[in-house]
Design a protein around this motif. Structure first.
Motif, mmCIF file in Angstrom:
data_model
loop_
_atom_site.group_PDB
_atom_site.id
_atom_site.type_symbol
_atom_site.label_atom_id
_atom_site.label_comp_id
_atom_site.label_asym_id
_atom_site.label_seq_id
_atom_site.Cartn_x
_atom_site.Cartn_y
_atom_site.Cartn_z
ATOM 1 N N GLY A 295 0.769 -1.223 0.000
ATOM 2 C CA GLY A 295 0.000 0.000 0.000
ATOM 3 C C GLY A 295 0.803 1.278 0.000
ATOM 4 N N SER A 296 2.074 1.204 0.361
ATOM 5 C CA SER A 296 2.900 2.409 0.429
ATOM 6 C C SER A 296 4.374 2.030 0.407
ATOM 7 N N HIS A 297 5.194 3.048 0.230
ATOM 8 C CA HIS A 297 6.638 2.818 0.287
ATOM 9 C C HIS A 297 7.053 2.391 1.695
ATOM 10 N N PHE A 298 6.453 2.992 2.707
ATOM 11 C CA PHE A 298 6.783 2.628 4.079
ATOM 12 C C PHE A 298 6.466 1.151 4.339
ATOM 13 N N ALA A 299 5.302 0.675 3.887
ATOM 14 C CA ALA A 299 4.929 -0.727 4.063
ATOM 15 C C ALA A 299 5.899 -1.650 3.328
ATOM 16 N N GLU B 122 6.290 -15.975 2.367
ATOM 17 C CA GLU B 122 4.849 -16.081 2.107
ATOM 18 C C GLU B 122 4.041 -15.985 3.394
ATOM 19 N N ALA B 123 4.571 -16.508 4.486
ATOM 20 C CA ALA B 123 3.859 -16.472 5.762
ATOM 21 C C ALA B 123 3.836 -15.065 6.373
ATOM 22 N N LEU B 124 4.898 -14.289 6.153
ATOM 23 C CA LEU B 124 4.962 -12.976 6.799
ATOM 24 C C LEU B 124 4.435 -11.836 5.928
ATOM 25 N N GLY C 27 0.417 -6.421 4.509
ATOM 26 C CA GLY C 27 -0.538 -5.978 3.495
ATOM 27 C C GLY C 27 -0.087 -6.267 2.076
ATOM 28 N N ALA C 28 0.883 -7.167 1.923
ATOM 29 C CA ALA C 28 1.423 -7.486 0.590
ATOM 30 C C ALA C 28 0.433 -8.321 -0.207
#
Length: 101
Positions: A35-39, A92-94, A99-100
């Motif tokens: 959703g964002s660069h920070f994420a 994949e779990a994390l 929000g990936a």
């Protein structure tokens, strides 16, 4: 001890268990959109921590709101091994927690 390379059949079977991951030039890889660069940056830090825990590292690319990984095992001559798929499973779990997609 050097990890053992996987057969083509083993690679195909393990990739079937990892939706979104693909084989590209002898490496497995996946890209995520966030959703964002920070994420995206937070996901990179979390992946880096996981790689340190495993003692196995990918080529990791951070974009504005994307993260891409490409991985193979250098110590096995660039072949794919259990280590590569363990790292992929952990990522994949994390990733959903960041929000990936």
């Amino acid at each position: 001890m050097t990890p053992e390379p996987l057969s083509q059949k083993e690679i195909e079977d393990r990739l079937a268990e990892l939706p979104g991951w693909s084989l590209d030039g002898g490496r497995i890889g996946r890209s995520y959109r966030l959703g964002s660069h920070f994420a995206a940056t937070a996901l990179v830090v979390h992946i880096a921590q996981t790689q340190e825990e495993l003692g196995h590292h990918s080529d990791l690319t951070l974009g504005y709101n994307t993260v891409a990984l490409r991985v193979h095992t250098h110590s096995a001559g660039g072949a794919l091994t259990d280590l590569d798929f363990e790292l992929a499973r952990r990522v994949e779990a994390l990733a959903p927690g960041h929000g990936a997609e």
